[in-house]
Design a protein around this motif. Sequence first.
Motif, PDB file in Angstrom:
ATOM      1  N   LYS A   1      15.693  75.757 156.625  1.00 35.93           N
ATOM      2  CA  LYS A   1      15.124  76.084 157.926  1.00 35.93           C
ATOM      3  C   LYS A   1      16.147  75.765 159.009  1.00 35.93           C
ATOM      4  CE  LYS A   1      10.319  75.216 156.646  1.00 35.93           C
ATOM      5  NZ  LYS A   1       9.115  74.437 156.946  1.00 35.93           N
ATOM      6  N   SER A   2      15.864  76.248 160.216  1.00 35.05           N
ATOM      7  CA  SER A   2      16.798  76.063 161.334  1.00 35.05           C
ATOM      8  C   SER A   2      17.131  74.599 161.574  1.00 35.05           C
ATOM      9  CB  SER A   2      16.214  76.669 162.612  1.00 35.05           C
ATOM     10  OG  SER A   2      16.106  78.065 162.488  1.00 35.05           O
ATOM     11  N   THR A   3      16.125  73.731 161.551  1.00 38.05           N
ATOM     12  CA  THR A   3      16.385  72.312 161.807  1.00 38.05           C
ATOM     13  C   THR A   3      17.306  71.710 160.746  1.00 38.05           C
ATOM     14  OG1 THR A   3      14.331  71.746 160.647  1.00 38.05           O
ATOM     15  CG2 THR A   3      14.219  71.913 163.038  1.00 38.05           C
ATOM     16  N   GLU A   4      17.145  72.142 159.505  1.00 40.23           N
ATOM     17  CA  GLU A   4      17.997  71.639 158.431  1.00 40.23           C
ATOM     18  C   GLU A   4      19.438  72.117 158.604  1.00 40.23           C
ATOM     19  OE1 GLU A   4      14.783  71.380 154.798  1.00 40.23           O
ATOM     20  OE2 GLU A   4      15.519  73.365 155.406  1.00 40.23           O
TER      21      GLU A   4
ATOM     22  N   SER B   1      23.822  72.415 168.023  1.00 39.47           N
ATOM     23  CA  SER B   1      22.630  72.502 168.865  1.00 39.47           C
ATOM     24  C   SER B   1      21.850  73.775 168.537  1.00 39.47           C
ATOM     25  CB  SER B   1      23.045  72.524 170.336  1.00 39.47           C
ATOM     26  OG  SER B   1      23.720  73.741 170.635  1.00 39.47           O
ATOM     27  N   PRO B   2      20.590  73.849 169.004  1.00 42.40           N
ATOM     28  CA  PRO B   2      19.820  75.084 168.785  1.00 42.40           C
ATOM     29  C   PRO B   2      20.495  76.307 169.403  1.00 42.40           C
ATOM     30  CG  PRO B   2      18.369  73.317 169.494  1.00 42.40           C
ATOM     31  CD  PRO B   2      19.770  72.809 169.607  1.00 42.40           C
TER      32      PRO B   2
ATOM     33  N   ASN C   1      25.538  69.864 162.319  1.00 45.37           N
ATOM     34  CA  ASN C   1      25.617  69.049 163.534  1.00 45.37           C
ATOM     35  C   ASN C   1      25.863  69.925 164.769  1.00 45.37           C
ATOM     36  OD1 ASN C   1      25.507  66.684 164.996  1.00 45.37           O
ATOM     37  ND2 ASN C   1      27.687  66.259 164.761  1.00 45.37           N
TER      38      ASN C   1
ATOM     39  N   ARG D   1      20.853  72.979 161.498  1.00 51.30           N
ATOM     40  CA  ARG D   1      21.417  72.285 162.653  1.00 51.30           C
ATOM     41  C   ARG D   1      21.857  70.868 162.282  1.00 51.30           C
ATOM     42  NH1 ARG D   1      17.862  71.400 166.726  1.00 51.30           N
ATOM     43  NH2 ARG D   1      16.057  72.184 165.642  1.00 51.30           N
ATOM     44  N   LYS D   2      21.050  70.195 161.459  1.00 49.84           N
ATOM     45  CA  LYS D   2      21.396  68.836 161.027  1.00 49.84           C
ATOM     46  C   LYS D   2      22.620  68.867 160.109  1.00 49.84           C
ATOM     47  CE  LYS D   2      17.716  66.271 160.510  1.00 49.84           C
ATOM     48  NZ  LYS D   2      16.553  65.608 159.907  1.00 49.84           N
TER      49      LYS D   2
ATOM     50  N   TYR E   1      14.943  81.389 158.051  1.00 48.97           N
ATOM     51  CA  TYR E   1      15.524  80.753 156.880  1.00 48.97           C
ATOM     52  C   TYR E   1      16.960  81.223 156.715  1.00 48.97           C
ATOM     53  CZ  TYR E   1      10.728  79.539 155.639  1.00 48.97           C
ATOM     54  OH  TYR E   1       9.466  79.041 155.645  1.00 48.97           O
TER      55      TYR E   1
END
Length: 95
Positions: free
Chosen positions: A38-41, A49-50, A47, A43-44, A72
């Motif tokens: 997913k997007s948050t994964e 930003s959105p 490292n 980005r993490k 996804y």
Amino acid sequence: MAIEVITREDLNEFRSLLLNDLKEIIQFKPQQVKQWLKSTEVRKLLNISPGTLQNLRINGTLTFTKIGGIMYYNYSDIEKVLNGNTRKNTISISK
């Protein structure tokens, strides 16, 4: 209190066991990474930003699949982008 004598053979056996354990730890492969992130994964993982992730989507650098409002990303596509952006650092010295 009992006294135990440790021989060289004992130390060599301990050394062999310790080396075997260390080899197993070093050769241990991490768990399989999920194929779809997913997007948050993402980005993490990268490292970023959105907004940066959105720019990667917009300019076509990173492909995605949208299902029900959730985006996804294929892990292999992320690896391709990272491997495709590797650069060789060349140092030039001018006099």
